[in-house]
Design a protein around this motif. Structure first.
Motif, PDB file in Angstrom:
ATOM      1  N   ASP A 189      41.821  24.586  28.419  1.00 21.01           N
ATOM      2  CA  ASP A 189      42.654  25.664  27.883  1.00 21.01           C
ATOM      3  C   ASP A 189      42.570  26.908  28.764  1.00 21.01           C
ATOM      4  N   ILE A 190      41.372  27.225  29.212  1.00 15.36           N
ATOM      5  CA  ILE A 190      41.196  28.374  30.107  1.00 15.36           C
ATOM      6  C   ILE A 190      41.884  28.104  31.441  1.00 15.36           C
ATOM      7  N   ASP A 191      41.637  26.930  31.994  1.00 12.88           N
ATOM      8  CA  ASP A 191      42.204  26.595  33.310  1.00 12.88           C
ATOM      9  C   ASP A 191      43.732  26.632  33.278  1.00 12.88           C
ATOM     10  N   ASN A 192      44.321  26.100  32.215  1.00 13.51           N
ATOM     11  CA  ASN A 192      45.784  26.087  32.108  1.00 13.51           C
ATOM     12  C   ASN A 192      46.340  27.507  32.003  1.00 13.51           C
ATOM     13  N   ILE A 194      44.931  30.275  33.127  1.00 13.50           N
ATOM     14  CA  ILE A 194      44.796  30.895  34.449  1.00 13.50           C
ATOM     15  C   ILE A 194      45.884  30.395  35.391  1.00 13.50           C
ATOM     16  N   ALA A 195      46.200  29.097  35.308  1.00  7.24           N
ATOM     17  CA  ALA A 195      47.238  28.530  36.178  1.00  7.24           C
ATOM     18  C   ALA A 195      48.594  29.192  35.940  1.00  7.24           C
ATOM     19  N   VAL A 196      48.860  29.567  34.684  1.00  4.04           N
ATOM     20  CA  VAL A 196      50.145  30.195  34.346  1.00  4.04           C
ATOM     21  C   VAL A 196      50.128  31.691  34.615  1.00  4.04           C
ATOM     22  N   MET A 197      49.062  32.371  34.172  1.00  2.09           N
ATOM     23  CA  MET A 197      49.061  33.833  34.119  1.00  2.09           C
ATOM     24  C   MET A 197      48.100  34.496  35.095  1.00  2.09           C
ATOM     25  N   GLY A 198      47.406  33.711  35.889  1.00  5.18           N
ATOM     26  CA  GLY A 198      46.474  34.269  36.864  1.00  5.18           C
ATOM     27  C   GLY A 198      47.161  34.718  38.135  1.00  5.18           C
ATOM     28  N   GLY A 199      46.405  34.791  39.214  1.00  2.00           N
ATOM     29  CA  GLY A 199      46.912  35.396  40.439  1.00  2.00           C
ATOM     30  C   GLY A 199      47.478  34.452  41.479  1.00  2.00           C
ATOM     31  N   GLU A 200      47.438  33.135  41.226  1.00  3.79           N
ATOM     32  CA  GLU A 200      47.841  32.200  42.275  1.00  3.79           C
ATOM     33  C   GLU A 200      49.291  32.384  42.699  1.00  3.79           C
ATOM     34  N   ASP A 201      50.187  32.527  41.739  1.00  2.00           N
ATOM     35  CA  ASP A 201      51.598  32.650  42.104  1.00  2.00           C
ATOM     36  C   ASP A 201      51.865  33.953  42.861  1.00  2.00           C
ATOM     37  N   TRP A 202      51.214  35.035  42.451  1.00  2.00           N
ATOM     38  CA  TRP A 202      51.321  36.304  43.191  1.00  2.00           C
ATOM     39  C   TRP A 202      50.884  36.091  44.639  1.00  2.00           C
ATOM     40  N   LYS A 203      49.780  35.386  44.830  1.00  2.00           N
ATOM     41  CA  LYS A 203      49.298  35.088  46.185  1.00  2.00           C
ATOM     42  C   LYS A 203      50.323  34.250  46.952  1.00  2.00           C
ATOM     43  N   PHE A 204      50.897  33.229  46.292  1.00  2.75           N
ATOM     44  CA  PHE A 204      51.909  32.399  46.959  1.00  2.75           C
ATOM     45  C   PHE A 204      53.091  33.248  47.429  1.00  2.75           C
ATOM     46  N   TRP A 205      53.539  34.148  46.552  1.00  4.01           N
ATOM     47  CA  TRP A 205      54.652  35.025  46.928  1.00  4.01           C
ATOM     48  C   TRP A 205      54.303  35.847  48.165  1.00  4.01           C
ATOM     49  N   MET A 206      53.131  36.469  48.163  1.00  4.20           N
ATOM     50  CA  MET A 206      52.772  37.346  49.278  1.00  4.20           C
ATOM     51  C   MET A 206      52.551  36.555  50.566  1.00  4.20           C
ATOM     52  N   GLN A 243      40.763  35.871  30.742  1.00  2.00           N
ATOM     53  CA  GLN A 243      40.291  35.105  31.900  1.00  2.00           C
ATOM     54  C   GLN A 243      41.376  35.034  32.980  1.00  2.00           C
ATOM     55  N   ALA A 244      42.622  34.907  32.535  1.00  2.00           N
ATOM     56  CA  ALA A 244      43.729  34.903  33.493  1.00  2.00           C
ATOM     57  C   ALA A 244      43.885  36.271  34.159  1.00  2.00           C
ATOM     58  N   LYS A 245      43.713  37.345  33.373  1.00  2.00           N
ATOM     59  CA  LYS A 245      43.810  38.692  33.942  1.00  2.00           C
ATOM     60  C   LYS A 245      42.669  38.945  34.931  1.00  2.00           C
ATOM     61  N   ASN A 246      41.480  38.433  34.650  1.00  2.00           N
ATOM     62  CA  ASN A 246      40.374  38.546  35.605  1.00  2.00           C
ATOM     63  C   ASN A 246      40.735  37.878  36.930  1.00  2.00           C
ATOM     64  N   ASP A 247      41.364  36.706  36.819  1.00  2.00           N
ATOM     65  CA  ASP A 247      41.785  35.982  38.017  1.00  2.00           C
ATOM     66  C   ASP A 247      42.848  36.764  38.780  1.00  2.00           C
ATOM     67  N   LEU A 248      43.798  37.336  38.038  1.00  2.00           N
ATOM     68  CA  LEU A 248      44.837  38.151  38.668  1.00  2.00           C
ATOM     69  C   LEU A 248      44.219  39.323  39.429  1.00  2.00           C
ATOM     70  N   GLU A 249      43.289  40.013  38.774  1.00  2.00           N
ATOM     71  CA  GLU A 249      42.680  41.186  39.393  1.00  2.00           C
ATOM     72  C   GLU A 249      41.857  40.806  40.622  1.00  2.00           C
ATOM     73  N   ALA A 250      41.183  39.648  40.564  1.00  2.00           N
ATOM     74  CA  ALA A 250      40.384  39.196  41.702  1.00  2.00           C
ATOM     75  C   ALA A 250      41.250  38.812  42.903  1.00  2.00           C
ATOM     76  N   THR A 251      42.518  38.505  42.643  1.00  2.00           N
ATOM     77  CA  THR A 251      43.425  38.084  43.711  1.00  2.00           C
ATOM     78  C   THR A 251      43.768  39.222  44.666  1.00  2.00           C
ATOM     79  N   THR A 252      43.553  40.467  44.246  1.00  2.00           N
ATOM     80  CA  THR A 252      43.865  41.585  45.144  1.00  2.00           C
ATOM     81  C   THR A 252      43.102  41.460  46.455  1.00  2.00           C
ATOM     82  N   GLY A 253      41.850  41.026  46.398  1.00  2.00           N
ATOM     83  CA  GLY A 253      41.064  40.880  47.625  1.00  2.00           C
ATOM     84  C   GLY A 253      41.662  39.847  48.554  1.00  2.00           C
TER      85      GLY A 253
END
Length: 398
Positions: A189-192, A194-206, A243-253
């Motif tokens: 549930d956490i992994d899913n 994060i996959a939707v609302m975390g930072g991976e897609d933002w990273k893909f875009w950039m 948990q997804a927001k934590n992942d999003l925020e960590a993606t800035t680095g």
């Protein structure tokens, strides 16, 4: 056709084209009244550009800084006898207002998670703008199909570890009740989420934008997050969404490393709790927001999405001296007024007192309802909702 609000729970199933257009115009008028963002962006891509913070970001950039804007979103267009979504009408109204003001504005409607839409966006930037100097990532979706694997993920809104019990409100009826939300069943549930609302897609875009050479030197990119008070932590910040927001925020680095060679910068902005289509779906949050609105309005520090985004750009990201104030975690904070000690102390006291019987007196539940229906173009005194309106509204660039 005559369009009236039809609701199902926290969702409004209809939207009014004239009302949504007025909502957009009101936001534009606010920005114009506040003056120019002197050092603001000039060529802007907004991913998730049709509602909430996304459309307000687009308005603030265009009408505050004279920016050319490209908006990406996934909305249902209008058809004869069937109203479009609020985001469709918002985008149509925005483009028309921008064109009337002599501003470049084009939009792309499709799945922003997909490689196809990323490529389409890059091609449009190359053709019309060359590069962009700001990328706003404001995507909110309950589901995501991974562009590399084809796996479909669905986010869940649950606490972690133990059930969450607290008050909530049906904002339509004003009934305050107790709610129990059971915790996640598994790590999946956490992994899913994060996959939707975390930072991976933002990273893909950039990554894709950078590899295509469409990011200007010194480009900035910002994504939006939320922290909120301790009373919502179990369901929000300490729950699956958190948990997804934590992942999003960590993606800035990670993104800062991607942009290093062009001196780009990635930021997360922690924004205020506001009535949006997303926040309305979270139990407990509507009650908290209705109490928060009451306190902040009494103190004269209430803001909506447009006030937040204008302040983010003018006073945080594009300051006169070029300095960007960050918290200890490296985040921009425009939730600073919400999180003031005096505000939170008063909200916490009202929370203890809130019942169905006194809610209308001690909260701004009416303001919550009004903001909710405004999102869909309803509850504006200037609009005659008994009159026929043309439901078929096109977005000029689509």
């Amino acid at each position: 056709m005559i369009i009236k609000p039809r609701t199902r729970g926290f969702i409004c199933l209809t939207a009014h084209p004239e009302g949504t257009a007025l909502n957009i115009k009101n936001q534009i008028d606010y920005v114009r009244s506040k003056g120019t963002i002197a050092n603001g962006p000039k060529k802007v891509l907004v991913i998730g550009a049709s509602t909430g913070f996304g459309i307000s970001s687009r308005i603030a950039a265009a009408f505050g800084s004279g920016a050319a804007t490209i908006g990406v979103f996934f909305e249902k267009p209008a058809a004869e006898g069937k109203p479009g979504t609020a985001g469709w009408y918002n985008s149509a109204a925005f483009e028309k207002e921008a064109q009337n003001a002599g501003l470049y504005a084009k939009s792309i409607n499709g799945d922003a998670f997909s490689d196809e839409i990323k490529k389409q966006t890059i091609d449009l930037i190359k053709k019309d703008l060359g590069t962009v100097d700001l990328v706003v990532y404001s995507l909110a979706s309950p589901r995501r199909t991974h562009p590399k694997t084809g796996v479909a993920y669905a986010s869940v809104l649950k606490p972690i570890g133990q059930p969450f019990e607290n008050k909530t409100v049906d904002f339509h009826s004003g009934v305050v009740s107790d709610i129990t939300i059971n915790p996640i069943d598994s790590q999946e549930d956490i992994d899913n989420t994060i996959a939707v609302m975390g930072g991976e897609d933002w990273k893909f875009w950039m990554e894709d934008l950078h590899n295509a050479g469409v990011l200007a030197d010194n480009v900035k990119t910002v994504a939006y997050s939320y922290i909120g008070p301790e009373l919502t932590f179990p369901i929000y910040r300490n729950g699956t969404i958190g948990q997804a927001k934590n992942d999003l925020e960590a993606t800035t680095g990670t993104i800062n490393n991607i942009l290093k060679d062009i001196n780009g910068q990635a930021f997360v902005s922690v924004n205020k709790a506001l009535v949006t289509q997303s926040s309305s779906a979270i139990p407990v949050v509507p009650l908290y927001i209705s109490l928060l609105y009451k306190v902040m309005k009494q103190k004269g520090i209430h803001e909506g999405t447009i006030e937040q985004m204008y302040r983010l750009f003018k006073e945080r990201m594009y300051t006169e001296n070029g300095e960007i104030a960050l918290d200890n975690e490296g985040r921009i904070r425009v939730d600073d007024w919400e999180m003031r000690d005096d505000v939170q102390a008063e909200v916490a006291q009202l929370w203890k007192e809130a019942t169905t019987e006194n809610l209308e007196q001690i909260s701004d539940i009416e303001g919550y309802r009004n903001d909710f229906f405004n999102l869909f173009g309803f509850n504006f005194n200037e609009i005659n909702y008994d009159a026929d309106t043309n439901e078929v509204v096109n977005i000029p660039s689509i």
